[in-house]
Design a protein around this motif. Structure first.
Motif, PDB file in Angstrom:
ATOM      1  N   SER A  30       0.845  -1.430   0.007  1.00  0.00           N
ATOM      2  CA  SER A  30       0.047   0.073   0.178  1.00  0.00           C
ATOM      3  C   SER A  30       1.011   1.212  -0.139  1.00  0.00           C
ATOM      4  CB  SER A  30      -0.943  -0.018   1.216  1.00  0.00           C
ATOM      5  OG  SER A  30      -1.959  -0.958   1.327  1.00  0.00           O
ATOM      6  N   TYR A  31       0.517   2.159  -0.867  1.00  0.00           N
ATOM      7  CA  TYR A  31       1.094   3.461  -0.732  1.00  0.00           C
ATOM      8  C   TYR A  31      -0.030   4.385  -0.674  1.00  0.00           C
ATOM      9  CZ  TYR A  31       4.751   0.939  -3.283  1.00  0.00           C
ATOM     10  OH  TYR A  31       5.663  -0.150  -3.722  1.00  0.00           O
ATOM     11  N   GLN A  32       0.554   5.662   0.074  1.00  0.00           N
ATOM     12  CA  GLN A  32      -0.200   6.775   0.173  1.00  0.00           C
ATOM     13  C   GLN A  32       0.438   8.149  -0.285  1.00  0.00           C
ATOM     14  OE1 GLN A  32      -1.582   7.425   4.260  1.00  0.00           O
ATOM     15  NE2 GLN A  32      -2.429   9.330   3.660  1.00  0.00           N
ATOM     16  N   PHE A  33      -0.327   9.108  -1.365  1.00  0.00           N
ATOM     17  CA  PHE A  33       0.232   9.964  -1.842  1.00  0.00           C
ATOM     18  C   PHE A  33      -0.777  11.107  -1.666  1.00  0.00           C
ATOM     19  CE2 PHE A  33       1.965   6.484  -4.395  1.00  0.00           C
ATOM     20  CZ  PHE A  33       3.165   6.912  -4.529  1.00  0.00           C
ATOM     21  N   THR A  34      -0.056  12.370  -1.480  1.00  0.00           N
ATOM     22  CA  THR A  34      -0.734  13.627  -1.548  1.00  0.00           C
ATOM     23  C   THR A  34      -0.848  14.283  -2.796  1.00  0.00           C
ATOM     24  OG1 THR A  34      -0.244  13.953   0.725  1.00  0.00           O
ATOM     25  CG2 THR A  34      -0.974  15.724  -0.271  1.00  0.00           C
ATOM     26  N   ALA A  35      -2.151  14.646  -3.226  1.00  0.00           N
ATOM     27  CA  ALA A  35      -2.121  15.264  -4.718  1.00  0.00           C
ATOM     28  C   ALA A  35      -2.590  16.887  -4.296  1.00  0.00           C
ATOM     29  CB  ALA A  35      -3.404  14.703  -5.361  1.00  0.00           C
ATOM     30  N   GLN A  36      -1.856  17.373  -5.341  1.00  0.00           N
ATOM     31  CA  GLN A  36      -2.188  19.039  -5.040  1.00  0.00           C
ATOM     32  C   GLN A  36      -3.559  19.159  -6.296  1.00  0.00           C
ATOM     33  OE1 GLN A  36       1.265  21.387  -6.525  1.00  0.00           O
ATOM     34  NE2 GLN A  36      -0.036  22.912  -7.472  1.00  0.00           N
ATOM     35  N   ILE A  37      -4.449  19.922  -6.027  1.00  0.00           N
ATOM     36  CA  ILE A  37      -5.434  20.276  -6.675  1.00  0.00           C
ATOM     37  C   ILE A  37      -5.801  21.585  -7.029  1.00  0.00           C
ATOM     38  CG2 ILE A  37      -8.114  19.783  -6.797  1.00  0.00           C
ATOM     39  CD1 ILE A  37      -7.658  17.332  -5.071  1.00  0.00           C
ATOM     40  N   GLU A  38      -6.035  21.776  -8.057  1.00  0.00           N
ATOM     41  CA  GLU A  38      -6.121  23.426  -8.713  1.00  0.00           C
ATOM     42  C   GLU A  38      -7.408  23.351  -9.550  1.00  0.00           C
ATOM     43  OE1 GLU A  38      -2.678  24.655 -10.450  1.00  0.00           O
ATOM     44  OE2 GLU A  38      -1.469  24.582  -8.817  1.00  0.00           O
ATOM     45  N   LYS A  39      -8.138  24.435  -9.829  1.00  0.00           N
ATOM     46  CA  LYS A  39      -9.052  24.764 -10.721  1.00  0.00           C
ATOM     47  C   LYS A  39      -8.851  25.435 -11.960  1.00  0.00           C
ATOM     48  CE  LYS A  39     -14.137  25.009 -11.122  1.00  0.00           C
ATOM     49  NZ  LYS A  39     -15.390  25.214 -10.595  1.00  0.00           N
ATOM     50  N   GLU A  72      -6.350   5.723 -10.367  1.00  0.00           N
ATOM     51  CA  GLU A  72      -6.002   5.207 -11.573  1.00  0.00           C
ATOM     52  C   GLU A  72      -4.625   5.743 -12.076  1.00  0.00           C
ATOM     53  OE1 GLU A  72      -7.509   4.717 -16.131  1.00  0.00           O
ATOM     54  OE2 GLU A  72      -9.081   5.176 -14.794  1.00  0.00           O
ATOM     55  N   VAL A  73      -4.419   6.973 -12.312  1.00  0.00           N
ATOM     56  CA  VAL A  73      -2.948   7.157 -12.757  1.00  0.00           C
ATOM     57  C   VAL A  73      -1.906   7.044 -11.757  1.00  0.00           C
ATOM     58  CG1 VAL A  73      -2.864   9.757 -11.752  1.00  0.00           C
ATOM     59  CG2 VAL A  73      -1.793   9.190 -14.204  1.00  0.00           C
ATOM     60  N   VAL A  74      -2.173   6.976 -10.619  1.00  0.00           N
ATOM     61  CA  VAL A  74      -1.333   6.785  -9.624  1.00  0.00           C
ATOM     62  C   VAL A  74      -0.749   4.976  -9.642  1.00  0.00           C
ATOM     63  CG1 VAL A  74      -0.742   6.091  -7.037  1.00  0.00           C
ATOM     64  CG2 VAL A  74      -1.238   8.266  -7.693  1.00  0.00           C
ATOM     65  N   GLU A  75      -2.053   4.272  -9.639  1.00  0.00           N
ATOM     66  CA  GLU A  75      -1.713   2.750  -9.906  1.00  0.00           C
ATOM     67  C   GLU A  75      -1.068   2.425 -11.410  1.00  0.00           C
ATOM     68  OE1 GLU A  75      -5.748   1.394  -9.885  1.00  0.00           O
ATOM     69  OE2 GLU A  75      -5.676   1.180  -7.931  1.00  0.00           O
ATOM     70  N   LEU A  76      -1.303   3.323 -12.355  1.00  0.00           N
ATOM     71  CA  LEU A  76      -0.608   3.061 -13.640  1.00  0.00           C
ATOM     72  C   LEU A  76       0.821   3.646 -13.227  1.00  0.00           C
ATOM     73  CD1 LEU A  76      -3.320   4.247 -15.983  1.00  0.00           C
ATOM     74  CD2 LEU A  76      -2.449   1.973 -15.844  1.00  0.00           C
ATOM     75  N   GLU A  85      13.355   1.999  -8.281  1.00  0.00           N
ATOM     76  CA  GLU A  85      12.521   3.530  -8.385  1.00  0.00           C
ATOM     77  C   GLU A  85      11.565   3.510  -7.441  1.00  0.00           C
ATOM     78  OE1 GLU A  85      12.887   4.388 -13.266  1.00  0.00           O
ATOM     79  OE2 GLU A  85      11.780   2.618 -12.395  1.00  0.00           O
ATOM     80  N   LEU A  86      10.870   2.469  -7.056  1.00  0.00           N
ATOM     81  CA  LEU A  86       9.748   2.485  -6.004  1.00  0.00           C
ATOM     82  C   LEU A  86      10.423   2.959  -4.503  1.00  0.00           C
ATOM     83  CD1 LEU A  86       7.590  -0.334  -6.921  1.00  0.00           C
ATOM     84  CD2 LEU A  86       6.715   2.147  -6.838  1.00  0.00           C
ATOM     85  N   GLY A  87      11.737   2.314  -4.523  1.00  0.00           N
ATOM     86  CA  GLY A  87      12.277   2.407  -3.221  1.00  0.00           C
ATOM     87  C   GLY A  87      12.877   4.077  -2.911  1.00  0.00           C
ATOM     88  N   ASN A  88      13.075   4.740  -4.185  1.00  0.00           N
ATOM     89  CA  ASN A  88      13.581   6.086  -4.084  1.00  0.00           C
ATOM     90  C   ASN A  88      12.808   7.251  -4.387  1.00  0.00           C
ATOM     91  OD1 ASN A  88      16.413   4.885  -3.937  1.00  0.00           O
ATOM     92  ND2 ASN A  88      16.572   4.508  -5.977  1.00  0.00           N
ATOM     93  N   LEU A  89      11.525   6.666  -4.354  1.00  0.00           N
ATOM     94  CA  LEU A  89      10.553   8.068  -4.332  1.00  0.00           C
ATOM     95  C   LEU A  89      11.048   9.036  -3.222  1.00  0.00           C
ATOM     96  CD1 LEU A  89       7.309   6.206  -5.178  1.00  0.00           C
ATOM     97  CD2 LEU A  89       8.614   7.590  -6.718  1.00  0.00           C
TER      98      LEU A  89
END
Length: 102
Positions: A30-39, A72-76, A85-89
């Motif tokens: 499992s991974y958890q990410f924070t997204a920046q959201i703009e309009k 979906e885009v994070v999973e892809l 690369e996963l270990g170096n995020l």
């Protein structure tokens, strides 16, 4: 490939069951990410960007749709990364508002 052999026997019969498992995923990470959201003022669309995951950005007309698209885009993007690369995020720390007078 994994082969599991189960044998059951009694005085009158022997039962042999063979399971052949060719593709199995026992545990997911499992991974958890924070997204920046703009309009976007021009299009009216919500734009989502995951700063510490290269290529992870999308847009949508509603916030609910944006959340679905971001997942979906994070999973892809994660599927395309090597284990190294996963270990170096990079670690996401946060956003900071800056006020200036000019």
């Amino acid at each position: 490939m994994m082969i599991i052999l189960l044998v059951s026997y009694s005085e009158t019969k022997i039962v042999i069951i063979i399971f052949i498992i060719t593709s199995c995923q026992f545990m997911k990470t499992s991974y958890q990410f924070t997204a920046q959201i703009e309009k976007d003022k021009e299009t009216g669309l919500y734009v989502g960007i995951v700063p510490n995951l290269p290529g992870a950005h999308t847009q949508a007309a509603t916030l609910d749709e944006l959340q679905t698209n971001l997942k979906e885009v994070v999973e892809l993007c994660l599927e395309e990364l090597s284990p190294e690369e996963l270990g170096n995020l990079s670690e996401f720390i946060g956003f900071q508002q800056i006020s200036v007078s000019v």
